[in-house]
Scaffold this active site. Structure first.
Site, PDB file in Angstrom:
ATOM      1  N   TYR A 174      -1.719  -7.331  16.937  1.00 14.03           N
ATOM      2  CA  TYR A 174      -1.870  -6.439  15.775  1.00 14.03           C
ATOM      3  C   TYR A 174      -3.195  -5.674  15.864  1.00 14.03           C
ATOM      4  O   TYR A 174      -3.239  -4.448  15.714  1.00 14.03           O
ATOM      5  CB  TYR A 174      -1.800  -7.302  14.511  1.00 14.03           C
ATOM      6  CG  TYR A 174      -2.080  -6.603  13.207  1.00 14.03           C
ATOM      7  CD1 TYR A 174      -1.072  -5.926  12.524  1.00 14.03           C
ATOM      8  CD2 TYR A 174      -3.354  -6.645  12.627  1.00 14.03           C
ATOM      9  CE1 TYR A 174      -1.325  -5.310  11.299  1.00 14.03           C
ATOM     10  CE2 TYR A 174      -3.617  -6.036  11.409  1.00 14.03           C
ATOM     11  CZ  TYR A 174      -2.602  -5.366  10.744  1.00 14.03           C
ATOM     12  OH  TYR A 174      -2.856  -4.759   9.534  1.00 14.03           O
ATOM     13  N   ILE A 216       0.830  -1.205   0.000  1.00 11.12           N
ATOM     14  CA  ILE A 216       0.000   0.000   0.000  1.00 11.12           C
ATOM     15  C   ILE A 216       0.869   1.262   0.000  1.00 11.12           C
ATOM     16  O   ILE A 216       0.575   2.240  -0.690  1.00 11.12           O
ATOM     17  CB  ILE A 216      -0.964  -0.055   1.216  1.00 11.12           C
ATOM     18  CG1 ILE A 216      -2.002  -1.168   0.959  1.00 11.12           C
ATOM     19  CG2 ILE A 216      -1.636   1.278   1.473  1.00 11.12           C
ATOM     20  CD1 ILE A 216      -2.787  -1.600   2.184  1.00 11.12           C
ATOM     21  N   SER A 238      -6.556  -0.777  10.511  1.00 14.13           N
ATOM     22  CA  SER A 238      -6.995  -2.044   9.912  1.00 14.13           C
ATOM     23  C   SER A 238      -8.371  -2.402  10.441  1.00 14.13           C
ATOM     24  O   SER A 238      -8.693  -2.136  11.613  1.00 14.13           O
ATOM     25  CB  SER A 238      -6.011  -3.147  10.291  1.00 14.13           C
ATOM     26  OG  SER A 238      -6.591  -4.408  10.066  1.00 14.13           O
ATOM     27  N   THR A 258      -1.391  -7.884  -0.645  1.00 10.74           N
ATOM     28  CA  THR A 258      -0.018  -7.386  -0.546  1.00 10.74           C
ATOM     29  C   THR A 258       0.875  -8.477   0.036  1.00 10.74           C
ATOM     30  O   THR A 258       0.379  -9.483   0.539  1.00 10.74           O
ATOM     31  CB  THR A 258       0.046  -6.160   0.391  1.00 10.74           C
ATOM     32  OG1 THR A 258      -0.383  -6.591   1.689  1.00 10.74           O
ATOM     33  CG2 THR A 258      -0.827  -5.024  -0.097  1.00 10.74           C
TER      34      THR A 258
HETATM   35  N1  NAP Z   1      -3.044  -5.371   2.998  1.00 12.62           N
HETATM   36  C1  NAP Z   1      -4.128  -5.322   3.754  1.00 12.62           C
HETATM   37  O1  NAP Z   1      -5.156  -5.973   3.473  1.00 12.62           O
HETATM   38  C2  NAP Z   1      -4.164  -4.475   4.966  1.00 12.62           C
HETATM   39  C3  NAP Z   1      -5.354  -4.482   5.721  1.00 12.62           C
HETATM   40  C4  NAP Z   1      -5.422  -3.686   6.837  1.00 12.62           C
HETATM   41  C5  NAP Z   1      -4.371  -2.868   7.177  1.00 12.62           C
HETATM   42  N2  NAP Z   1      -3.236  -2.882   6.443  1.00 12.62           N
HETATM   43  C6  NAP Z   1      -2.144  -1.988   6.857  1.00 12.62           C
HETATM   44  O2  NAP Z   1      -1.602  -1.357   5.726  1.00 12.62           O
HETATM   45  C7  NAP Z   1      -0.240  -1.004   5.975  1.00 12.62           C
HETATM   46  C8  NAP Z   1       0.612  -1.473   4.821  1.00 12.62           C
HETATM   47  O3  NAP Z   1       0.561  -2.888   4.762  1.00 12.62           O
HETATM   48  P1  NAP Z   1       0.736  -3.726   3.421  1.00 12.62           P
HETATM   49  O4  NAP Z   1      -0.404  -4.649   3.356  1.00 12.62           O
HETATM   50  O5  NAP Z   1       1.034  -2.825   2.288  1.00 12.62           O
HETATM   51  O6  NAP Z   1       2.000  -4.612   3.837  1.00 12.62           O
HETATM   52  P2  NAP Z   1       3.441  -4.830   3.150  1.00 12.62           P
HETATM   53  O7  NAP Z   1       3.279  -5.037   1.699  1.00 12.62           O
HETATM   54  O8  NAP Z   1       4.081  -5.907   3.950  1.00 12.62           O
HETATM   55  O9  NAP Z   1       4.182  -3.456   3.397  1.00 12.62           O
HETATM   56  C9  NAP Z   1       4.531  -3.051   4.691  1.00 12.62           C
HETATM   57  C10 NAP Z   1       5.527  -1.934   4.621  1.00 12.62           C
HETATM   58  O10 NAP Z   1       5.871  -1.571   5.972  1.00 12.62           O
HETATM   59  C11 NAP Z   1       7.281  -1.644   6.095  1.00 12.62           C
HETATM   60  N3  NAP Z   1       7.725  -1.996   7.445  1.00 12.62           N
HETATM   61  C12 NAP Z   1       7.384  -3.076   8.176  1.00 12.62           C
HETATM   62  N4  NAP Z   1       8.082  -3.097   9.330  1.00 12.62           N
HETATM   63  C13 NAP Z   1       8.871  -1.999   9.307  1.00 12.62           C
HETATM   64  C14 NAP Z   1       9.835  -1.475  10.201  1.00 12.62           C
HETATM   65  N5  NAP Z   1      10.143  -2.084  11.349  1.00 12.62           N
HETATM   66  N6  NAP Z   1      10.459  -0.322   9.869  1.00 12.62           N
HETATM   67  C15 NAP Z   1      10.197   0.301   8.705  1.00 12.62           C
HETATM   68  N7  NAP Z   1       9.310  -0.165   7.815  1.00 12.62           N
HETATM   69  C16 NAP Z   1       8.658  -1.296   8.112  1.00 12.62           C
HETATM   70  C17 NAP Z   1       7.706  -2.733   5.118  1.00 12.62           C
HETATM   71  O11 NAP Z   1       9.104  -2.637   4.859  1.00 12.62           O
HETATM   72  P3  NAP Z   1       9.973  -3.946   4.480  1.00 12.62           P
HETATM   73  O12 NAP Z   1       9.760  -4.182   3.029  1.00 12.62           O
HETATM   74  O13 NAP Z   1      11.353  -3.555   4.827  1.00 12.62           O
HETATM   75  O14 NAP Z   1       9.452  -5.080   5.324  1.00 12.62           O
HETATM   76  C18 NAP Z   1       6.834  -2.370   3.941  1.00 12.62           C
HETATM   77  O15 NAP Z   1       7.373  -1.286   3.243  1.00 12.62           O
HETATM   78  C19 NAP Z   1       0.119  -1.636   7.311  1.00 12.62           C
HETATM   79  O16 NAP Z   1       0.027  -0.686   8.340  1.00 12.62           O
HETATM   80  C20 NAP Z   1      -0.959  -2.700   7.495  1.00 12.62           C
HETATM   81  O17 NAP Z   1      -1.169  -2.982   8.848  1.00 12.62           O
HETATM   82  C21 NAP Z   1      -3.103  -3.669   5.339  1.00 12.62           C
END
Ligand code: NAP
Length: 333
Positions: free
Chosen positions: A214, A58, A188, A249
């Site tokens: 979480y 995202i 979330s 993702t």
């Molecule tokens: N996808 C969904 O359905 C969904 C639903 C509800 C909420 N969300 C929220 O949306 C947000 C993005 O999630 P996503 O689904 O896009 O996941 P993702 O593809 O795993 O991306 C997560 C991002 O956060 C970074 N990150 C994780 N731990 C970190 C740390 N310790 N320091 C710095 N950066 C860090 C990751 O970096 P690295 O590449 O280095 O790991 C990556 O750039 C999150 O807050 C998640 O909780 C997502």
């Protein structure tokens, strides 16, 4: 108003009432029939945005959309190689758009579970005098084990709550001077399952469950966001939260493989998951959006009816005090 819009509004209303069906791709496809603002047409040249976790999922989709319109984006990432790859991906995808070649993409490195790294990142971010239009607290992860951060805090809480709290606090001076910045928390739908238990946040519950930790932290994000907006809107800040629905993702693929297998047909893509964060960052209408949780550009209830998940005022006070204590800051008036 067209017949099609009437139809989509009725279906969206039913999906919203059932809460969860709206989280998938059908939710945004139906809801978007009623949108009038085209965010893809805004000229963002010279405007600055900060996105945490910008190298994947995202965050990468938000960064790409901003870069397409010529913005400066400061990507806060923890890994130089992944950040460089992301910049290359974004640059390639916006190269042939009218403003894309003028986008400025800067990397700020920080592991955001480490408050010292957040502090160092903020020093670097504050050195750039360009006003910040919006800060998107997007970085997130679901951990299967209890691991403590360098400051001895359970890392789910450190990453999702303490880091955005501290980052906002440390950038408050430029935000207040600018008087129109927006801060967006990516929460979330998982938080709907939880009533906040403040006592478990700092160290994790006795029997650690990553999904519960979480969801607890995503609930805590909403409470902190609302309290922060209450204090900051008089200074011109608009602080809000969104949840992306369910997007396909890497985070979902790696942390919830069975869920993903079952729901794959129903999931959003990352750009659909990113849409409301972009809307909160850019839209004129969203200037009024502070203090609320949004999905698909619509404010949502923070609780499923009769779920008993409301947070007592004293728990919000305790959460705020915990954030101040662990971050070592006193929020200014
Ligand atoms: N996808 C969904 O359905 C969904 C639903 C509800 C909420 N969300 C929220 O949306 C947000 C993005 O999630 P996503 O689904 O896009 O996941 P993702 O593809 O795993 O991306 C997560 C991002 O956060 C970074 N990150 C994780 N731990 C970190 C740390 N310790 N320091 C710095 N950066 C860090 C990751 O970096 P690295 O590449 O280095 O790991 C990556 O750039 C999150 O807050 C998640 O909780 C997502």
């Amino acid at each position: 108003m067209t017949d099609r819009f009437h139809w989509s509004k009725a279906v969206a209303g039913v999906m919203d009432a059932l809460v969860v069906p709206a989280f998938g791709a059908p939710g945004i496809l139906i809801r978007s029939q009623g949108w009038t603002e085209d965010l893809g047409r805004v000229d963002l040249r010279g405007q600055r945005f900060i996105v945490t976790g910008a190298n994947a999922g995202i965050g990468l989709a938000i960064t790409t959309a901003l870069a397409r319109q010529g913005a400066q984006v400061d990507l806060v990432c923890r890994d130089q190689l992944r950040a460089t790859d992301a910049i290359e991906t974004v640059s390639n995808s916006v190269r042939s758009t009218p403003y894309g070649p003028e986008a400025q993409l800067n990397v700020v490195l920080a592991d955001l579970t480490d408050l010292q790294a957040t502090r160092a990142a903020c020093v670097q971010l504050a050195q750039d005098p360009t006003p910040i239009e919006a800060l998107v607290h997007n970085a997130g992860a679901l951990f299967s084990q209890r691991i403590l951060s360098p400051q001895g805090v359970e890392q789910t809480f450190a990453l999702h709550v303490l880091n955005p709290f501290l980052m906002t606090a440390l950038l408050l001076k430029p935000f207040r001077e600018h008087r129109r910045a927006r801060v967006i928390w990516v929460s979330s739908g998982g938080m709907y399952t939880q009533r906040l238990k403040v006592r478990d946040l700092a160290k994790g519950a006795d029997r650690f469950d990553g999904v519960v930790a979480y969801a607890q932290c995503k609930r805590a994000q909403i409470e902190v966001m609302k309290r922060m907006h209450e204090g900051e809107h008089k200074h011109g800040l608009v602080i809000s939260a969104m949840h992306p629905g369910w997007a396909d993702t890497r985070g979902v693929r790696e942390s919830l493989p069975r869920f993903r297998q079952l729901t794959r047909w129903f999931l959003r893509d990352a750009a659909q998951g990113a849409d409301t964060a972009l809307w909160l960052a850019l839209s004129a209408e969203a200037k009024q959006a502070g203090g609320r949780l949004y999905l698909d550009r619509v404010p949502r209830s923070e609780h499923i009816p009769w779920s008993g998940t409301q947070t007592a005022e004293e728990d919000i006070d305790a959460l705020w005090a915990l954030c101040e204590r662990l971050c070592g800051v006193t929020w200014p008036d």
